[in-house]
Enzyme design. Sequence first.
Site, PDB file in Angstrom:
ATOM      1  N   ASP A  39     -59.313 -37.263   1.360  1.00 48.65           N
ATOM      2  CA  ASP A  39     -58.067 -36.556   1.059  1.00 48.65           C
ATOM      3  C   ASP A  39     -58.354 -35.469   0.032  1.00 48.65           C
ATOM      4  O   ASP A  39     -59.242 -35.621  -0.822  1.00 48.65           O
ATOM      5  CB  ASP A  39     -57.008 -37.534   0.519  1.00 48.65           C
ATOM      6  CG  ASP A  39     -55.603 -36.958   0.548  1.00 48.65           C
ATOM      7  OD1 ASP A  39     -54.836 -37.302   1.463  1.00 48.65           O
ATOM      8  OD2 ASP A  39     -55.266 -36.149  -0.345  1.00 48.65           O
ATOM      9  N   ALA A  84     -48.740 -30.719   6.623  1.00 56.08           N
ATOM     10  CA  ALA A  84     -47.381 -30.645   6.084  1.00 56.08           C
ATOM     11  C   ALA A  84     -46.478 -31.605   6.844  1.00 56.08           C
ATOM     12  O   ALA A  84     -46.593 -31.747   8.062  1.00 56.08           O
ATOM     13  CB  ALA A  84     -46.848 -29.218   6.203  1.00 56.08           C
ATOM     14  N   GLN A  86     -42.785 -33.228   8.231  1.00 55.08           N
ATOM     15  CA  GLN A  86     -41.529 -32.760   8.801  1.00 55.08           C
ATOM     16  C   GLN A  86     -40.410 -33.016   7.799  1.00 55.08           C
ATOM     17  O   GLN A  86     -40.200 -34.138   7.352  1.00 55.08           O
ATOM     18  CB  GLN A  86     -41.263 -33.511  10.109  1.00 55.08           C
ATOM     19  CG  GLN A  86     -40.079 -33.019  10.914  1.00 55.08           C
ATOM     20  CD  GLN A  86     -39.938 -33.811  12.211  1.00 55.08           C
ATOM     21  OE1 GLN A  86     -40.822 -34.588  12.580  1.00 55.08           O
ATOM     22  NE2 GLN A  86     -38.837 -33.612  12.898  1.00 55.08           N
ATOM     23  N   ARG A  92     -40.543 -30.722  14.908  1.00 55.88           N
ATOM     24  CA  ARG A  92     -42.001 -30.818  14.820  1.00 55.88           C
ATOM     25  C   ARG A  92     -42.653 -29.468  15.091  1.00 55.88           C
ATOM     26  O   ARG A  92     -43.667 -29.131  14.483  1.00 55.88           O
ATOM     27  CB  ARG A  92     -42.501 -31.883  15.795  1.00 55.88           C
ATOM     28  CG  ARG A  92     -42.016 -33.294  15.481  1.00 55.88           C
ATOM     29  CD  ARG A  92     -42.459 -34.293  16.537  1.00 55.88           C
ATOM     30  NE  ARG A  92     -42.034 -35.666  16.236  1.00 55.88           N
ATOM     31  CZ  ARG A  92     -40.908 -36.203  16.681  1.00 55.88           C
ATOM     32  NH1 ARG A  92     -40.090 -35.484  17.439  1.00 55.88           N
ATOM     33  NH2 ARG A  92     -40.592 -37.438  16.389  1.00 55.88           N
ATOM     34  N   ASN A 124     -48.159 -33.647  13.221  1.00 57.48           N
ATOM     35  CA  ASN A 124     -47.240 -32.886  14.077  1.00 57.48           C
ATOM     36  C   ASN A 124     -47.299 -31.384  13.834  1.00 57.48           C
ATOM     37  O   ASN A 124     -47.601 -30.949  12.725  1.00 57.48           O
ATOM     38  CB  ASN A 124     -45.803 -33.375  13.833  1.00 57.48           C
ATOM     39  CG  ASN A 124     -45.529 -34.688  14.540  1.00 57.48           C
ATOM     40  OD1 ASN A 124     -45.912 -34.873  15.683  1.00 57.48           O
ATOM     41  ND2 ASN A 124     -44.875 -35.600  13.842  1.00 57.48           N
ATOM     42  N   ASP A 152     -43.207 -43.013  20.911  1.00 55.66           N
ATOM     43  CA  ASP A 152     -41.956 -42.850  21.659  1.00 55.66           C
ATOM     44  C   ASP A 152     -41.825 -43.924  22.737  1.00 55.66           C
ATOM     45  O   ASP A 152     -40.745 -44.497  22.935  1.00 55.66           O
ATOM     46  CB  ASP A 152     -41.906 -41.465  22.312  1.00 55.66           C
ATOM     47  CG  ASP A 152     -42.209 -40.359  21.332  1.00 55.66           C
ATOM     48  OD1 ASP A 152     -41.292 -39.886  20.659  1.00 55.66           O
ATOM     49  OD2 ASP A 152     -43.389 -39.984  21.235  1.00 55.66           O
ATOM     50  N   ARG A 155     -40.981 -47.138  21.113  1.00 59.05           N
ATOM     51  CA  ARG A 155     -39.561 -47.133  20.729  1.00 59.05           C
ATOM     52  C   ARG A 155     -38.678 -47.421  21.936  1.00 59.05           C
ATOM     53  O   ARG A 155     -37.702 -48.174  21.843  1.00 59.05           O
ATOM     54  CB  ARG A 155     -39.194 -45.777  20.127  1.00 59.05           C
ATOM     55  CG  ARG A 155     -39.717 -45.553  18.718  1.00 59.05           C
ATOM     56  CD  ARG A 155     -39.573 -44.097  18.275  1.00 59.05           C
ATOM     57  NE  ARG A 155     -39.886 -43.949  16.849  1.00 59.05           N
ATOM     58  CZ  ARG A 155     -40.204 -42.781  16.271  1.00 59.05           C
ATOM     59  NH1 ARG A 155     -40.260 -41.678  17.012  1.00 59.05           N
ATOM     60  NH2 ARG A 155     -40.454 -42.725  14.980  1.00 59.05           N
ATOM     61  N   HIS A 179     -44.299 -34.767  22.249  1.00 60.66           N
ATOM     62  CA  HIS A 179     -43.809 -35.719  21.240  1.00 60.66           C
ATOM     63  C   HIS A 179     -42.797 -34.926  20.420  1.00 60.66           C
ATOM     64  O   HIS A 179     -43.104 -34.351  19.378  1.00 60.66           O
ATOM     65  CB  HIS A 179     -44.959 -36.216  20.364  1.00 60.66           C
ATOM     66  CG  HIS A 179     -44.495 -37.056  19.197  1.00 60.66           C
ATOM     67  ND1 HIS A 179     -43.660 -38.136  19.346  1.00 60.66           N
ATOM     68  CD2 HIS A 179     -44.744 -36.951  17.858  1.00 60.66           C
ATOM     69  CE1 HIS A 179     -43.419 -38.674  18.158  1.00 60.66           C
ATOM     70  NE2 HIS A 179     -44.067 -37.965  17.244  1.00 60.66           N
TER      71      HIS A 179
END
Length: 319
Positions: A39, A84, A86, A92, A124, A152, A155, A179
């Site tokens: 990181d 970055a 969302q 997205r 994303n 998705d 889900r 997505h």
Amino acid sequence: MKPAGKVSRVALIGSGFVGASYAFAMLNQGVASEFVIIDLNHKKAEGDAMDLNHGIPFASNMRIWAGDYSDCKDADIVVITAGANQAPGETRLDLVGKNAAIFKKIIDAVMASGFDGIFIVATNPVDVLTYATWKYSGLPANRVIGSGTILDSARLRSLLSNELKVDPSSVHAVIMGEHGDTELPIWSHVNVGGMPLEDFQATHGYPSQEKLDEIFVNVRDAAYHIIERKGATYYGIAMGLARLTKAVLRNENSILSVSARMDGQYGLNDLYIGVPAVIGREGIRDIIELKLTPNEQLKFEHSATVMKQAIKSIFPEHV
């Protein structure tokens, strides 16, 4: 590509909410032998590595450390969750420009290490950034995988199982496409324990098409609802990434809904988009071409058109 051996190494780039949750899932499930966290904020990576190491007595014996891009050289898989996030009210696709610039630096640094494994991309807009990873890395398309619609689809299975009062593992359903906002449910291939959904509806009298439409909207907009409530989504996608990593390292040849490069499948070419695919040690071994209804095909092609337009914003030469 690095040959499969006893010691498997996964390098994570990005130790934010998604990355840290993925690391936790990997430790709990004992998926890899070695796990390195990279990181820009090295102290954060060190803190996560320390914290995770303290949990090893309760989980699997995994070597975990905070490293740098040179550690990617011997990695079987590099998982990218950096970029970055969302924001509330942001789609997205709004993230394309800023994250593409971040990715160019990341991929260049990974490849400079001598990395010759498989990329898994979660950042994303995942379909566009997976395409960018493939272009920037120069690796074969089968070795660059996006998390795509894996979450998705999970889900959808979860919400359907609640409605049908059936264990989610017995509900087979897939979301295809972006997505994002143009994704679509493939109702024609949903089955409950082998029974087609339309047969289940005929014998049980539910769910209605209106209810199915409501379920899909909740699937499509799930991230917006979660972000509104807690600022980010991370547990679900982290579990999906761990599942995808396991399929690669253990050569499972599992069929998962991922972002894969189209090369004539579904009549599409030169883009990454969410489809069911066979995932094993070489990455994407095969793309499953479902027989879509005319309406599903149209919606899928619309989603592909949106993806191509987004790709052109990064690669103007893209046709």
